[in-house]
Enzyme design. Structure first.
Site, short mmCIF file in Angstrom:
data_model
loop_
_atom_site.label_atom_id
_atom_site.label_comp_id
_atom_site.label_asym_id
_atom_site.label_seq_id
_atom_site.Cartn_x
_atom_site.Cartn_y
_atom_site.Cartn_z
N GLY A 185 41.69 54.12 52.22
CA GLY A 185 42.49 55.06 51.43
C GLY A 185 42.56 54.77 49.95
O GLY A 185 43.55 55.11 49.30
N ASN A 204 40.74 56.23 47.59
CA ASN A 204 40.76 57.54 46.91
C ASN A 204 42.11 58.22 47.09
O ASN A 204 42.64 58.82 46.15
CB ASN A 204 39.64 58.42 47.42
CG ASN A 204 38.31 58.07 46.80
OD1 ASN A 204 38.07 58.36 45.63
ND2 ASN A 204 37.46 57.39 47.55
N ALA A 260 33.73 55.23 40.09
CA ALA A 260 33.48 56.60 39.64
C ALA A 260 34.29 57.60 40.47
O ALA A 260 34.82 58.58 39.96
CB ALA A 260 32.00 56.91 39.71
N GLU A 261 34.40 57.34 41.78
CA GLU A 261 35.18 58.23 42.65
C GLU A 261 36.63 58.30 42.18
O GLU A 261 37.24 59.37 42.17
CB GLU A 261 35.15 57.72 44.09
CG GLU A 261 33.79 57.80 44.73
CD GLU A 261 33.84 57.44 46.21
OE1 GLU A 261 33.41 58.25 47.01
OE2 GLU A 261 34.31 56.35 46.56
N LEU A 282 34.77 68.37 60.75
CA LEU A 282 35.70 69.42 61.17
C LEU A 282 34.92 70.65 61.65
O LEU A 282 33.84 70.95 61.14
CB LEU A 282 36.61 69.78 59.99
CG LEU A 282 37.56 68.65 59.59
CD1 LEU A 282 38.09 68.87 58.17
CD2 LEU A 282 38.72 68.53 60.58
N HIS A 295 32.23 62.78 48.28
CA HIS A 295 31.07 62.19 48.97
C HIS A 295 30.40 61.21 48.00
O HIS A 295 30.21 61.53 46.83
CB HIS A 295 30.09 63.30 49.37
CG HIS A 295 28.90 62.78 50.10
ND1 HIS A 295 28.93 62.42 51.43
CD2 HIS A 295 27.64 62.51 49.67
CE1 HIS A 295 27.74 61.96 51.79
NE2 HIS A 295 26.94 62.01 50.75
N ASN A 344 36.39 67.69 49.35
CA ASN A 344 35.93 66.41 49.91
C ASN A 344 35.27 65.62 48.78
O ASN A 344 34.77 66.20 47.82
CB ASN A 344 34.89 66.67 51.01
CG ASN A 344 34.40 65.37 51.64
OD1 ASN A 344 35.20 64.47 51.91
ND2 ASN A 344 33.10 65.25 51.85
#
Ligand code: GRF
Length: 208
Positions: A13, A15, A174-175, A94, A110, A108
């Protein structure tokens, strides 16, 4: 209108934590109301609770099929009045029924520069391909896995001697820059207006 956001996770978790942190700013156009994990031992559950966000497990293994699992998630989302979803390391694909119900309201992140390297083992794929840049992508979720419209991307260099782990940790930095910025811009309806670019150290971020 400020949005009521749920974050769906399966693991540590990090992010999720950056989104919670960003959404604490008074002018952020949404509030994080709920965290749902598909694994009851996800580290992110404790992190969310420490930050004061209600966090629950809806373990995939407690349900016989995907439909029952997703119905349980939907019930929790409805109870909390959620109108926007961020997937952040949610390791379940999903169904197209679920995705269609959240069309345009589910993001999302990725860990590659899509459309390169979809699916799993992304950093191995990037190293095997010999790319000189990798990075991450925030996209709207559509029934095509990792195939929805791109909201923003952030690039980092691939360095000599990189392993999947060292590249993953550079991409994660970077995320953590990209996801809060992309969510904010998306919620403000600014996608498709003036492109926004940010350079921070070795990270180059571009939002549509
Ligand atoms: C991130 O690399 C994200 O891109 C991918 O899953 C990972 C989740 O990491 N979808 P964390 O749980 O947010 O630390």
């Amino acid at each position: 209108m400020t949005r009521r956001i749920a974050i769906l996770i399966s693991g540590r978790g990090s992010n999720m934590a950056t989104l919670i942190n960003a959404a604490q700013a008074p002018d952020f156009p949404g509030t994080i109301e709920l965290v749902i994990s598909s694994h009851e031992d996800a580290g992110g559950l404790a992190l969310a609770r420490e930050a004061g966000v209600p966090a629950i497990a809806v373990p995939r293994k407690s349900y016989k099929g995907k439909a029952a699992f997703e119905a349980a998630i939907t019930e929790r989302l409805d109870e909390a009045g959620i109108d926007f979803i961020c997937l952040a390391g949610f390791m379940r694909v999903l169904s197209s029924d679920f995705v269609t119900a959240w069309d345009g309201r589910m993001l999302n992140i990725h860990p590659s520069l899509l459309p390169l390297f979809r699916g799993l083992d992304v950093h191995e794929q990037a190293l095997d391909a010999g790319v000189a840049l990798s990075g991450c992508t925030v996209h709207l979720v559509t029934p095509e896995l990792d195939g929805g419209p791109i909201i923003g991307q952030a690039a980092v260099p691939v360095l000599p001697g990189d392993t999947p782990d060292t590249l993953a940790s550079r991409v994660q930095k970077a995320e953590h820059l990209l996801y809060p910025a992309a969510l904010e811009r998306c919620l403000k309806g600014e996608i498709g207006t003036e492109p926004q670019m940010v350079q921070s150290g070795e990270i180059l971020m571009s939002l549509r």
